[in-house]
Structures are given as C-alpha cells and as structure tokens.
Scaffold this active site. Sequence first.
Site, PDB file in Angstrom:
ATOM      1  N   ARG A  54       0.836  -1.192   0.000  1.00 32.06           N
ATOM      2  CA  ARG A  54       0.000   0.000   0.000  1.00 32.06           C
ATOM      3  C   ARG A  54       0.873   1.245   0.000  1.00 32.06           C
ATOM      4  O   ARG A  54       0.579   2.227  -0.667  1.00 32.06           O
ATOM      5  CB  ARG A  54      -0.939   0.027   1.217  1.00 32.06           C
ATOM      6  CG  ARG A  54      -1.678   1.354   1.357  1.00 32.06           C
ATOM      7  CD  ARG A  54      -2.753   1.359   2.433  1.00 32.06           C
ATOM      8  NE  ARG A  54      -2.413   0.639   3.623  1.00 32.06           N
ATOM      9  CZ  ARG A  54      -1.598   1.083   4.593  1.00 32.06           C
ATOM     10  NH1 ARG A  54      -0.996   2.253   4.480  1.00 32.06           N
ATOM     11  NH2 ARG A  54      -1.367   0.345   5.656  1.00 32.06           N
ATOM     12  N   TYR A 107     -16.888  16.163 -16.089  1.00 34.64           N
ATOM     13  CA  TYR A 107     -17.283  14.767 -15.989  1.00 34.64           C
ATOM     14  C   TYR A 107     -18.307  14.590 -14.867  1.00 34.64           C
ATOM     15  O   TYR A 107     -18.150  15.150 -13.779  1.00 34.64           O
ATOM     16  CB  TYR A 107     -16.038  13.911 -15.746  1.00 34.64           C
ATOM     17  CG  TYR A 107     -16.323  12.488 -15.334  1.00 34.64           C
ATOM     18  CD1 TYR A 107     -17.174  11.672 -16.080  1.00 34.64           C
ATOM     19  CD2 TYR A 107     -15.753  11.961 -14.180  1.00 34.64           C
ATOM     20  CE1 TYR A 107     -17.439  10.377 -15.692  1.00 34.64           C
ATOM     21  CE2 TYR A 107     -16.001  10.656 -13.792  1.00 34.64           C
ATOM     22  CZ  TYR A 107     -16.851   9.869 -14.543  1.00 34.64           C
ATOM     23  OH  TYR A 107     -17.120   8.585 -14.157  1.00 34.64           O
ATOM     24  N   ASP A 179      -7.610  18.539 -15.195  1.00 41.61           N
ATOM     25  CA  ASP A 179      -7.897  17.179 -15.627  1.00 41.61           C
ATOM     26  C   ASP A 179      -7.475  17.074 -17.088  1.00 41.61           C
ATOM     27  O   ASP A 179      -8.098  17.653 -17.969  1.00 41.61           O
ATOM     28  CB  ASP A 179      -9.386  16.878 -15.453  1.00 41.61           C
ATOM     29  CG  ASP A 179      -9.742  15.431 -15.768  1.00 41.61           C
ATOM     30  OD1 ASP A 179      -8.996  14.782 -16.533  1.00 41.61           O
ATOM     31  OD2 ASP A 179     -10.768  14.944 -15.259  1.00 41.61           O
ATOM     32  N   LYS A 204      -8.406   5.689 -19.455  1.00 43.97           N
ATOM     33  CA  LYS A 204      -8.725   6.185 -20.785  1.00 43.97           C
ATOM     34  C   LYS A 204      -7.508   6.084 -21.715  1.00 43.97           C
ATOM     35  O   LYS A 204      -7.013   4.997 -21.961  1.00 43.97           O
ATOM     36  CB  LYS A 204      -9.263   7.613 -20.677  1.00 43.97           C
ATOM     37  CG  LYS A 204     -10.338   7.803 -19.589  1.00 43.97           C
ATOM     38  CD  LYS A 204     -11.528   6.882 -19.734  1.00 43.97           C
ATOM     39  CE  LYS A 204     -12.722   7.268 -18.869  1.00 43.97           C
ATOM     40  NZ  LYS A 204     -12.512   7.259 -17.426  1.00 43.97           N
TER      41      LYS A 204
END
Length: 384
Positions: A54, A107, A179, A204
């Site tokens: 982690r 978005y 973004d 994406k």
Amino acid sequence: MSDQHSEHSFETLAIHAGNTADPLTGAVVPPIYQVSTYKQDGVGGLRGGYEYSRSANPTRTALEENLAALEGGRRGLAFASGLAAEDCLLRTLLEPGDHVVIPNDAYGGTFRLFAKVVSRWGVEWSVANTSDPAAVRAAVTPKTKVIWVETPSNPLLGITDIAAVAEIARGAGARLVVDNTFASPYLQQPISLGADIVVHSLTKYMGGHSDVVGGALIAADAAVGEELAYHQNAMGAVAGPFDAWLVLRGIKTLPVRMDRHSENATRVAEMLTSHPKVTQVLYPGLPEHPGHETAAKQMKHFGGMVSFRVQGGEEAAVEVCNRAKLFTLGESLGGVESLIEHPGRMTHASVAGSALEVPADLVRVSVGIESGDDLLADLQQALG
C-alpha cells in the site's frame, strides 16, 4: 522527477522513463511485483524503500516515475481509479470552509464527488465557464483554494486557456488543478502552462486498451507531491501492481495511438459538419469551434473525442447510439476501439437538473484507431 531522461523526447520517455531493466534477469519490461509485504534488512531496515505494497510497490513506482516524466512534474502518484485520485487530492488540499471553482462542463463523476461527497464535510463550490477567464475571476472568493479545469472538457469539448487561468489562480493564492484525461500528456502538458496538479483517469488514453481502471496525480511541486503521497498511503486507494503494469504497457504506444485518434476524429468531425441531420459538431480541431485558437496554441493535436447534436431531440440521439455497429455503445473512452454514448442518460446522468446538465440531443463518440473509412460509414448509416 528524475533527471535521467530529461534530455529525451516524449516518444522516448513514454517507452523508457521508469522502465529500468530488471537488475536480476535483465528483463526489459518491469516485473509485476504481485506482493503485499517485503523482507526487511533488520528492524526498520527497508530494502530499496519497500515495506508494504500500500505504501509502495516497485511496479507502481515505475509507473509513477513514468507519469511524472511525461507531465513534467516532480511527483507522480497512481491510484485505483480517477475518482480515487480526485478524492485524495481534494482531501489533501482542502479543509471545511474552503471554496472550489469547478467548470460548468465537467465529468459527471467529478460533479457528483463535489455535490454529494465533498460538500458534506463543509467544502463550498461554485460553477464557472472556465473557457472565459473573466467568469473564472468573478467566481473566485477569498476562500477559494482550488480552481478545477477540464480541457478539453467532458462532454462538450470546451477549451480553457490554461496559462490565463493559472495566472488567476496565482493571484488568488489558489492551486490550479487540470484534468488532462481527454488530451493526455502527449497532446498537452498543463504543468508547463502553469498548472499545479494534473489529474488523469488512466483508464482512458493512458491505458488505451479498455482493460484497466486507474487514476493518477502529478504534482509540479515536490512538497505538494509529498503531501499527496502521505494521504495516498493513509487513505489506501492505490493502483495494484498488475493494473500499474498494464498502464505502463499502454503508455509505450501513447504517441502513435494519439496521432491516429486525432487523425480519425478530425475526419469524423468534418463529415458530421456537412451531415443534414447534425445540428452542431463540438470538436476543437474545427476552425469554427470557439476554443480552436487556444487549443491550437496549447495542444499538439486536437484529440480523439467528438460530440455532436442531432435533429429530432433526445430520442433521435438515443437511436443514433442504438443503430451504430462499429462504434460500440458503452461508457468510458480512450481505447483503441471506437465507442458511442448518450451522455444525458449515461455518463452525465448525475448532472441532470444542475448547472452542468448536458443537452438531451447530444451524442459523444470516442474515435478509435480503426479504419477511418469504416468509422465514417458506420456513423453515416447510424444517422440514417
């Protein structure tokens, strides 16, 4: 960011940054370190800085170094999804009572995060047309800590002048977050234009093959990067090693894919502008697009996303989506295969009734890298 590759071009960085040959075997592809914990060299003696995956994992480290190099940042961080990255960013930078300016075209998941999650713990937000610097300046308050920008925006393909908004953010003592998912760092590098932090949905274009979900943050400032890394570990929504490996693999072909995406999207947009059943085409590569000059200034090409509006309203738009054959009806974007969707009922359903509500007659396409001729033929038959 390491200076090891600083003299190299983007295409070289995409293949080599973070991708050091395995010291044990010489493998040219970084291994998938599918491991949770690491043998330590005595109590507190971390071998190579690793103790628990982690906190850090060698495969994820390779991706994070690659991301920082491609965006020209000081620190890259990889997450389990784009929204996990956004959540970590907001909880790192903001406190109750702070204010954020968000775009009027964003978005749907980002809007939902602000409207339904962040606002519950006392963060205020307001909407501005970020394509208009004056509107951004008017939306800033003494409490504004973040100005949030998508460019090109999702789904209306709006363009924001990053350098102009960066100047506004500096004057207000706020951080500019961009973004960069629609453009990718191959087409646009916001940090070089004044952005403080870049956000990506790695799902994406960066992954590029519709086979992985991931997110990223890239910080221009090393100290901010350390703050983000602390919260990444504390909150734990990290990218798994196999997911990191898949994104690394996808990034190696990012430049050649984005060239083809942009080429095909330009052909699609030009065809749609002359189709009698299309009332408006939204693509920054078109000279009539209001953000065309700005996009030409800050982007290498204009990307693979095209939105358009059709005669007949919502039902006609839905029918176009249903009739498409080569364009797959589905959410997401940025894969090698072409996708089509109805934002109002799919990706942007969460903004219905808000200032971000999208037109009901809007269709969004993610133009893939198939034959351009075949893509044009499919859209023509879908439009009827």
